[in-house]
Write a protein that holds these residues in place. Sequence first.
Motif, mmCIF file in Angstrom:
data_model
loop_
_atom_site.group_PDB
_atom_site.id
_atom_site.type_symbol
_atom_site.label_atom_id
_atom_site.label_comp_id
_atom_site.label_asym_id
_atom_site.label_seq_id
_atom_site.Cartn_x
_atom_site.Cartn_y
_atom_site.Cartn_z
ATOM 1 N N UNK A 157 13.939 32.669 2.629
ATOM 2 C CA UNK A 157 13.352 31.342 2.805
ATOM 3 C C UNK A 157 12.834 30.813 1.459
ATOM 4 N N UNK B 10 13.684 30.012 -12.023
ATOM 5 C CA UNK B 10 14.201 30.671 -10.816
ATOM 6 C C UNK B 10 15.654 31.128 -10.983
ATOM 7 N N UNK C 173 14.011 31.642 -1.495
ATOM 8 C CA UNK C 173 15.205 31.287 -2.276
ATOM 9 C C UNK C 173 15.691 29.889 -1.893
ATOM 10 N N UNK C 174 15.687 29.626 -0.591
ATOM 11 C CA UNK C 174 16.162 28.328 -0.117
ATOM 12 C C UNK C 174 15.269 27.210 -0.655
ATOM 13 N N UNK D 81 15.996 26.212 -4.213
ATOM 14 C CA UNK D 81 17.204 25.445 -4.535
ATOM 15 C C UNK D 81 16.893 23.944 -4.574
#
Lengths: 497, 215
Positions: free
Chosen positions: A68, A458, A70-71, A74
């Motif tokens: 979550x 990131x 990581x999402x 983005x």
Amino acid sequence: MAPIKLAIIGAGPSSFYVASRLLASLPPSSPYHSALRIHMYDRLWAPHGLVRYGVAPDHPEVKNCVHKFDAAATDPRLRFFGNVNVVASPPVVPLPQSTELPLSTLFSNYTHLLLSSGCSLPLLHPALPPSDHCVPALSLVHWYTRHPSVAHKPPPPLEKLEHISIIGQGNVSLDVARMLLTPPSTLEKYDIPEPVLDVLRRSAVKHVSIIGRRGPLEAAFTTKELREMMNLEDASMEPIDPSLLVVPEGAKLTRQQSRTMQLLQKGSRNKPGTTPKSWSLDFFRSPTGLAPPNSASSSLTRPYTLSLAHNTLSADKKAIPTGETSTLRTSMVVTSLGHQAEPSIPWYDPDLRHVRTVGGRVVDETGRTVKGVYASGWAAMGARGVLASTMIDAYAVADTILADSFPDQIRRENDALASAAGDGSLGELSEVLANKVDLEGIPEEVNKAMASGDVTDYRDWKMIDEEEIRRGEKLGKERERMDWEEARAFLEHARMS
Amino acid sequence: MLHLKSIQTLPETCRRATTSLSLSHVASRSFSRQTIASTRTHRSLDRCRTEWTRHHTRHNLLTSSLSPLYRQSTCRRSLHSTAAPQHGPITRPAPGTGIKVHFKDSKGNLIKTVEANEGDDILSIAHEYDIDLEGACEGSVACSTCHVIVDPEHYDLLPEPEDDENDMLDMAFGLTDTSRLGCQVKLARGLDGITATLPSATRNMFVDGKKPTHH
């Protein structure tokens, strides 16, 4: 709505849950979509806080929450800056590789600030000052997670230690006990650095005593962790005095308490005396001192003498001494008594040992709400609760940030925002943040450090993450962690090619 | 099904590992639906301690929006003992043919009524229909974020929760006598009309300000 340019100090789960909720609350369909920027600062080079540097290696499922995170990362509105240590005063834990950024710089560059730096200092026991044979559990957790603060520090000399005394009966205690008692052949497939496994393979540890000042009904560990102890492959639990497992008449147990009692009554899967290693839960004992070896009774493997005062429970469930005492021969003491926030963080309350907040909003020492400044996670609540509680708190803080930012009308139309806003009156406000900022701007110090390769973003982290997993795959394990020197070298190479 | 049969002739420990691995990799929806009654995929190979391995159909909705790089990394992770199996999304049945599930908010107001297939779990269904139910550990029974309250009538029809689910429910907020983890409630025909109520999640659990520490 005026734009929200939010700086977050800390990039642990609470930080990511707040960010994720804010981003999701202002989707592309929202007229305010482009009015949000989040800059997340962490003093460590890798994100995810305790998910990376705290969750026990043999609990990999808990780490699934990073998908979550990581999402969220983005989303171009979110930027991560690793290796940036935001400081109000000189830091307690100096990290040579991180760039220091004065807090005042954030004040002038952001409209909103979220303190999400957790509780990173171990609580110590007054009778047990740290020494080479008395260490906080956090040091061991840092060792087996390869935390940047332990770089170049010697590992615990497990090959010389036969008996470990852990003070405190929470889940961190059980995590450490499990690491010490689980066969390395079982642990080696997990995310445990090879040098750590080498030390564990040489370990001489035969027994772990887990000592608590109160009884089984007051123990802080949860049933999952206790069950794992009961199911250890080649360790068994020493029998507990049955009188301690009798539920007092009239006592109304919570579900967790009754399940804990059932587990304790049943005992470990392996019967006592049948295994090479053992462990015990020593209830109603408070340490009063740790004596060094003396020549008359010196034992090579258990040289230290831990003095314990025996306790009973008062009517209001406090530990009170009975006057009896005993001693325990041990090789090393590990204190695991909880954690607190660093006193150097802004709006730290020395009584609470974390940031002073009301409903997620930071409050100064005179009781005034600090406009635009919030705190979430352990920095705001103290070091308690599991990931689920951190998530619930973080979502509420995100709703509060939005409620404070949106015009009244929108707030009234949305249930979540209306309840987060409360009665809407915040009283007298203290102001520290800028009103007008460059939405895309990055503080000059950070820009400079980025140019010299000292700051991670990131994308860098994802490259390292991939590489750690690739290196782990070669060794037949979940991942093989890098330290900052390796990560930096890897990134330099990757950026060139 | 042939695939499953061949697996069943293997020695027990080997079969558990293979079943779980093959599910992580090749499970198509049809395969998994046929085998769901006999297969419960668990989170890691060594924890597949019953012959029924637990099958979580939790699709990580998030990964579908990620770059190929990210997706690759999560797929890789599932090769090992760590992550919950990453499966495709659940498929919605043709309207009127599926098992009905009512989702309600903490105040008891209906959020929506949806239809799903036999074997689908409440967490996956919630994600498929954009119901605000978290699944932080992605269905691997390592958190309590997908806690739901089931209506008593249907609760009684469910198989008893296992120890690991009970351990997590111990820590769930707003626990009731009919609480379950959404990831562990699998639909069967007899569960048609089941109601899953989301527990109230408020920050009232945490008293702001003074709270004595225990140490």
